[in-house]
Scaffold this motif. Sequence first.
Motif, PDB file in Angstrom:
ATOM      1  N   VAL A   1      -3.052  35.173 -24.507  1.00 49.80           N
ATOM      2  CA  VAL A   1      -4.354  34.636 -24.139  1.00 49.80           C
ATOM      3  C   VAL A   1      -5.193  34.512 -25.400  1.00 49.80           C
ATOM      4  O   VAL A   1      -5.483  35.499 -26.062  1.00 49.80           O
TER       5      VAL A   1
ATOM      6  N   PHE B   1      -9.499  32.326 -22.658  1.00 51.66           N
ATOM      7  CA  PHE B   1     -10.117  33.538 -22.145  1.00 51.66           C
ATOM      8  C   PHE B   1     -11.423  33.251 -21.437  1.00 51.66           C
ATOM      9  O   PHE B   1     -12.196  32.383 -21.832  1.00 51.66           O
ATOM     10  N   SER B   2     -11.647  33.965 -20.388  1.00 51.54           N
ATOM     11  CA  SER B   2     -12.905  33.854 -19.662  1.00 51.54           C
ATOM     12  C   SER B   2     -13.343  35.262 -19.320  1.00 51.54           C
ATOM     13  O   SER B   2     -12.529  36.173 -19.230  1.00 51.54           O
ATOM     14  N   ASP B   3     -14.646  35.433 -19.111  1.00 52.39           N
ATOM     15  CA  ASP B   3     -15.129  36.747 -18.686  1.00 52.39           C
ATOM     16  C   ASP B   3     -14.942  36.919 -17.194  1.00 52.39           C
ATOM     17  O   ASP B   3     -15.302  37.941 -16.637  1.00 52.39           O
ATOM     18  N   GLU B   4     -14.410  35.901 -16.544  1.00 57.17           N
ATOM     19  CA  GLU B   4     -14.211  36.002 -15.098  1.00 57.17           C
ATOM     20  C   GLU B   4     -12.735  36.122 -14.749  1.00 57.17           C
ATOM     21  O   GLU B   4     -11.921  35.315 -15.165  1.00 57.17           O
ATOM     22  N   ILE B   5     -12.424  37.145 -13.989  1.00 53.29           N
ATOM     23  CA  ILE B   5     -11.055  37.414 -13.558  1.00 53.29           C
ATOM     24  C   ILE B   5     -10.428  36.197 -12.891  1.00 53.29           C
ATOM     25  O   ILE B   5      -9.292  35.833 -13.164  1.00 53.29           O
ATOM     26  N   LYS B   6     -11.203  35.532 -12.038  1.00 53.81           N
ATOM     27  CA  LYS B   6     -10.598  34.459 -11.236  1.00 53.81           C
ATOM     28  C   LYS B   6     -10.092  33.313 -12.108  1.00 53.81           C
ATOM     29  O   LYS B   6      -9.114  32.665 -11.779  1.00 53.81           O
TER      30      LYS B   6
ATOM     31  N   LEU C   1      -8.800  33.592 -15.120  1.00 53.49           N
ATOM     32  CA  LEU C   1      -7.524  34.003 -15.708  1.00 53.49           C
ATOM     33  C   LEU C   1      -6.412  34.025 -14.657  1.00 53.49           C
ATOM     34  O   LEU C   1      -5.277  33.640 -14.924  1.00 53.49           O
ATOM     35  N   GLN C   2      -6.781  34.451 -13.455  1.00 56.49           N
ATOM     36  CA  GLN C   2      -5.759  34.486 -12.392  1.00 56.49           C
ATOM     37  C   GLN C   2      -5.318  33.075 -12.024  1.00 56.49           C
ATOM     38  O   GLN C   2      -4.154  32.827 -11.740  1.00 56.49           O
TER      39      GLN C   2
ATOM     40  N   LYS D   1       2.588  36.534 -16.962  1.00 57.58           N
ATOM     41  CA  LYS D   1       1.799  37.690 -17.366  1.00 57.58           C
ATOM     42  C   LYS D   1       1.022  37.335 -18.632  1.00 57.58           C
ATOM     43  O   LYS D   1       1.609  36.920 -19.634  1.00 57.58           O
ATOM     44  N   LEU D   2      -0.287  37.491 -18.558  1.00 57.91           N
ATOM     45  CA  LEU D   2      -1.118  37.203 -19.717  1.00 57.91           C
ATOM     46  C   LEU D   2      -1.161  38.444 -20.601  1.00 57.91           C
ATOM     47  O   LEU D   2      -1.383  39.549 -20.123  1.00 57.91           O
TER      48      LEU D   2
END
Lengths: 143, 433
Positions: B376, B381-386, B388-389, B410-411
């Motif tokens: 990553v 990259f983002s500060d939001e989980i969604k 990245l998911q 897998k990141l």
Amino acid sequence: MKVEQISIFIENKSGRLAEITRILGDAGINIRALSLADTSDFGILRLIVNDVETAKRVLKERGFTVNKTEVVAVEVPDRPGGLSTILQTLDTEQINVEYMYAFVERCGGNAVIIFRFDETDKAITVLRNSNFVVLEGERLYSI
Amino acid sequence: MFFNEEYETLPRSALEAVQLKRLQSVMERVHANVPFYQASFEKAGVKPGDVKSLEDLQALPFTTKQDMRDSYPYGLFAAPMEEIVRIHASSGTTGKPTVVGYTAKDIRTWAELMARSFVSAGAHKGDIIHNAYGYGLFTGGLGAHYGAELLGASVIPMSGGNTKKQIMIMQDFGSTVLTCTPSYSLFMAEAAHEEGVDFRDLKLRVGIFGAEPWSESMRGEIEDKLNLAAIDIYGLSEIMGPGVAIECIQAKNGLHIWEDHFIPEIIDPDTGQRLGEGERGELVITTITKQGIPLIRYRTRDITSITYEPCVCGRTHARITRMSGRSDDMLIIRGVNVFPSQIESILVGIEGVEPHYLLIVDRRDNLDTLEVQVEVDERLFSDEIKVLQKLSRRIEKEIKDMLGITCTAKLVEPKTIQRSEGKAKRVIDNRKL
């Protein structure tokens, strides 16, 4: 009106959080607030620090993926229902909270909540029009 | 532009006449000097005199990597040791290396074929060739080196490793041609970026990349990041080293195999039957001019196809398509054949995904599992989980759509996948089969 927050990507393996806090400590960075969001594979560490640029630089030098986001810090009356009133207001105005976490220190008699909104500017206007106190970044970094 | 115009543009019929004459001569030579071939010809019921046409090649037995191992170290040499002036060996990741010897004439042939390859890639006399293939037992470094000298270019014998210095030398010496593995070129680009060096400020014009399979999308990534024309070169130590085949810069579409020295065939790796033009299978090569260690129908394990279609560059030699992998690198995951390069191609196609990846294959409850590790970087990259998911799910979906296999993306943190200064390690197979 906006507060700068840094986010760091961390794999779920032992010692990563310790490593980050050590790097920041060695660089003389003070962590003002933090939140850790995690999944089974990775986590995102979000931090409010007293020196954003230095923190970002030292972490990047050590190979971490770091980015900077704007968040909003709002004073919330420290009493039952305090948080509820602010969320009610946001809901009425159809502002979506992406995530939120509480500031570790109190500011006068109030608690401070950090919010990440999808529409940051609109959220600030709404909050101020409803007489909530939105804190300046400078004030927060130096508490 | 050619290095040896006469031979590079020989009409097909003349080329085949040269091939037959040389094939007959090499048959006599190995039969006279190599006990292994005496035995294998006898077992197959063939004699050197039986080869009357190129078609007769099909009746000859194969030579395998195992045969080379069994003859370790000098058993397959056809020339006496007094005439062997150089010894190389393959990496030998699984046991003993395979050893090859070159006579002085072999070294001259190799240098010529490598010089032809440089010209085919668009290099010329006066170029400053930055050679970052490893020098040593590995054939890459010295192979490219001798070819560059024969061409009359200035060669910088960097070898692999010491990346910061590589970048400094490229800047200061004004390197115009880069030779290394494709994965190392990207590693250099990454290191240069960190040093604040912009490849657009360098004089590099051409990159000649080989020694590991890579994809067309990785070519795009390299050309973009290094600001040069990326050319695919093919070779293997058993046959010669780099310069067995190379793309021409005019077409960048298939690698011309130097047919006046090698006879290529494509076979079905399971049955050993020869396949037709355009059909994908294992490349088999017969060396027809080598003195030190000539090989008859050597099974390369590399998967490709061949075309005899005329090429815009004017070379008459057949072209093999970009290697899609090696038959021994091919992963069989839940019965599906997968080459790492196919997954690489999908990953590189996703905006922001770095071409550094690792495939981890395992077997749980009798079912194969594939985990694709992807680094990553800041663009992803983002500060939001969604967010990245969503990225993980997209990688999983595209691999499923394209290859039909289920995997877990897998990141991982940047720079955690091991970088290589030689051949990249892309697969960890934990299945105990």
